[in-house]
Write a protein that holds these residues in place. Structure first.
Motif, mmCIF file in Angstrom:
data_model
loop_
_atom_site.group_PDB
_atom_site.id
_atom_site.type_symbol
_atom_site.label_atom_id
_atom_site.label_comp_id
_atom_site.label_asym_id
_atom_site.label_seq_id
_atom_site.Cartn_x
_atom_site.Cartn_y
_atom_site.Cartn_z
ATOM 1 N N VAL A 63 0.940 -1.208 -0.042
ATOM 2 C CA VAL A 63 -0.002 -0.058 0.087
ATOM 3 C C VAL A 63 1.045 1.188 -0.026
ATOM 4 N N HIS A 64 0.874 2.057 -0.894
ATOM 5 C CA HIS A 64 1.707 3.066 -1.143
ATOM 6 C C HIS A 64 1.135 4.557 -1.424
ATOM 7 N N GLY A 65 1.712 5.576 -1.156
ATOM 8 C CA GLY A 65 1.025 6.946 -1.356
ATOM 9 C C GLY A 65 1.834 7.985 -0.525
ATOM 10 N N PRO A 66 1.615 9.262 -0.848
ATOM 11 C CA PRO A 66 2.192 10.230 -0.144
ATOM 12 C C PRO A 66 1.905 10.535 1.321
ATOM 13 N N LYS A 67 2.702 11.215 2.048
ATOM 14 C CA LYS A 67 2.242 11.529 3.236
ATOM 15 C C LYS A 67 0.881 12.228 3.454
ATOM 16 N N GLY A 68 0.091 11.748 4.373
ATOM 17 C CA GLY A 68 -1.220 12.539 4.650
ATOM 18 C C GLY A 68 -2.230 12.245 3.603
ATOM 19 N N ALA A 206 -0.599 -4.437 -5.515
ATOM 20 C CA ALA A 206 -0.243 -2.883 -5.154
ATOM 21 C C ALA A 206 -1.526 -2.133 -4.967
ATOM 22 N N VAL A 207 -1.476 -1.145 -3.938
ATOM 23 C CA VAL A 207 -2.670 -0.611 -3.804
ATOM 24 C C VAL A 207 -2.227 1.134 -3.866
ATOM 25 N N ALA A 208 -2.660 1.811 -4.453
ATOM 26 C CA ALA A 208 -2.154 3.269 -4.545
ATOM 27 C C ALA A 208 -3.195 4.031 -3.947
ATOM 28 N N PHE A 209 -2.563 4.931 -3.013
ATOM 29 C CA PHE A 209 -3.545 6.197 -2.226
ATOM 30 C C PHE A 209 -3.052 7.562 -2.798
ATOM 31 N N GLU A 210 -3.804 8.367 -3.451
ATOM 32 C CA GLU A 210 -3.573 9.616 -3.990
ATOM 33 C C GLU A 210 -3.622 10.660 -2.978
ATOM 34 N N PRO A 211 -3.285 11.960 -2.966
ATOM 35 C CA PRO A 211 -3.406 12.980 -2.048
ATOM 36 C C PRO A 211 -5.195 13.186 -1.887
ATOM 37 N N TYR A 212 -5.689 13.473 -1.050
ATOM 38 C CA TYR A 212 -7.177 13.839 -1.027
ATOM 39 C C TYR A 212 -7.531 14.921 -1.933
ATOM 40 N N ARG A 213 -8.424 14.746 -2.710
ATOM 41 C CA ARG A 213 -9.421 15.920 -3.503
ATOM 42 C C ARG A 213 -9.523 16.942 -2.463
ATOM 43 N N ARG A 214 -9.706 18.124 -2.776
ATOM 44 C CA ARG A 214 -10.077 19.321 -1.970
ATOM 45 C C ARG A 214 -11.282 19.116 -1.310
ATOM 46 N N HIS A 215 -12.300 18.683 -2.243
ATOM 47 C CA HIS A 215 -13.623 18.702 -1.313
ATOM 48 C C HIS A 215 -13.736 17.527 -0.495
#
Length: 390
Positions: A63-68, A206-215
């Motif tokens: 499971v991967h993605g940026p901080k936060g 592999a499961v990707a996490f993207e930054p949160y969308r603004r809303h």
């Protein structure tokens, strides 16, 4: 926030509670039981773990993605829920016989607090054992055997290890080697920030996490603030401002809001004022380090960082000035040379930046000063609270 809580707030039960009602609710190192805004990611993870619902071992996963981006919040909450369902389930009828499948054991481990082979095995065994696992008087080989016995007699085991590939934690490759050495009935799930192509491990999934969308981030912050802050302490426009500034990073957004609430509380304000929000944002370096890395350090190192961020600008003007002042503090039982060495080690680990001070006379090597790369207001508040512990 449940319905009863919402009704009580409307009735005014929280009136007079102040700006900061519950710091854990808005702290970037605390996670809620029901995380907001990551439904598709949860479904993707459940797809990966689908074999467990039929009693089989799932594939290995990264499971991967940026901080936060919510990796820790989602995986830890999901594993808690799955662990609560481990054990016998209702029989499933097949053409030949009734099968009684069982969910594997699900264990979540934070590598920041289990960075060695011993600590990882200890945390995993403690999670699956009914008995307390001793901290001392037991060796790594004994832990391996005990964990192997547990896996041999109970359902399969899925172990998620968070925060791999950080300066203070083992790599995903090392974690997988440790876990697969126990048994082939253990499925490793590693969490990290690096892209799968950058790690020396080829997971099945592999499961990707993207930054949160603004809303979505606005929704998350609104939910956390509704529990952690007094009613009307923060406006919707202020939440949107923080969301835009954070650019999809929930850690930094929560750190800024918590810092703003702390500033307003200390000033005796009844709401978060514009200057409080500015102070909260300014206390979160970007790009910065996750506060969880700082809080997982030893007590002595946390103490040195606490003393550093508490110094005046003059005392922090150079490494030498900071070292002398910190070493003179009653709470610090270290020599100046040791303080300096540890501060440099923390800088090498990326927790502090060494910034060259401006040279006035042009002679000699200009001095440098140390600048924290983590949210300082929230760190100081958590350190000051007697009830806080790692």
């Amino acid at each position: 926030m449940n319905i009863d809580d919402r009704i009580e707030r409307r009735l005014g039960y929280d009136v007079g509670a102040g700006v900061l009602v519950d710091i854990d609710a808005v702290s970037p190192v605390s996670h809620t039981e029901s995380p907001v805004g990551r439904g598709p990611a949860i479904e993707r993870l459940l797809d990966v773990f689908e074999p467990t619902f039929a009693g089989s071992l799932p594939p290995s996963a990264y499971v991967h993605g940026p901080k936060g981006s919510g990796k820790s919040a989602i995986v830890s909450a999901l594993f808690r829920r799955l662990a609560s369902h481990s054990g016998p389930r209702r029989a499933i009828q097949t053409s030949t016989r009734a099968v009684e499948p069982t969910l594997p054991g699900f264990v979540y481990v934070d590598a920041r607090r289990a960075s060695t082979r011993f600590r990882l095995y200890h945390a995993a065994l403690d999670a699956v054992s009914d008995d307390t696992v001793p901290e001392h008087g037991i060796g790594t080989d004994e832990l391996v055997e005990a964990l192997r016995d547990a896996v041999a007699t109970d359902p399969n085991l899925v172990v998620a290890v968070d925060h791999t590939n950080e300066p203070e934690t083992p790599s995903a490759t090392t974690v997988v080697e440790w876990l697969t050495a126990v048994s082939d009935r253990v499925a490793p799930v590693c969490l990290g920030r690096e892209d799968p192509s950058a790690i020396e491990w080829d997971p099945d999934e592999a499961v990707a996490f993207e930054p949160y969308r603004r809303h979505v981030l606005v929704e998350l912050l609104t939910s956390r603030c509704s529990t952690g802050l007094g009613r009307d302490a923060l406006t919707h426009d202020q939440i949107r401002e923080v969301s835009e500034w954070a650019d999809g990073d929930a850690h930094d957004a929560l750190a800024a809001i918590a810092g703003a609430a702390i500033t307003a509380e200390r000033a005796g304000a009844s709401t978060v004022r514009p200057e409080d929000l500015d102070a909260g944002i300014e206390a979160v370096p970007r790009p910065g380090v996750a506060l969880g890395r700082v809080l997982s350090l030893s007590e002595s190192r946390r103490r040195l960082l606490y003393e550093l961020v508490s110094l005046s600008d003059d005392d922090r003007a150079s490494v030498s000035a900071a070292t002398e002042t910190i070493a003179s503090r009653e709470a610090v039982d270290l020599s100046p040379s040791t303080v300096r060495r540890v501060l440099y080690e923390l800088a090498d680990a990326g927790l502090l930046d060494r910034v060259t001070a401006r040279q006035s006379d042009g002679k000699g090597r200009p001095p440098s000063r140390l600048v924290p790369r983590f949210p300082t207001l929230v760190f100081r508040e958590l350190f000051d609270r007697p009830s806080w512990s790692v």
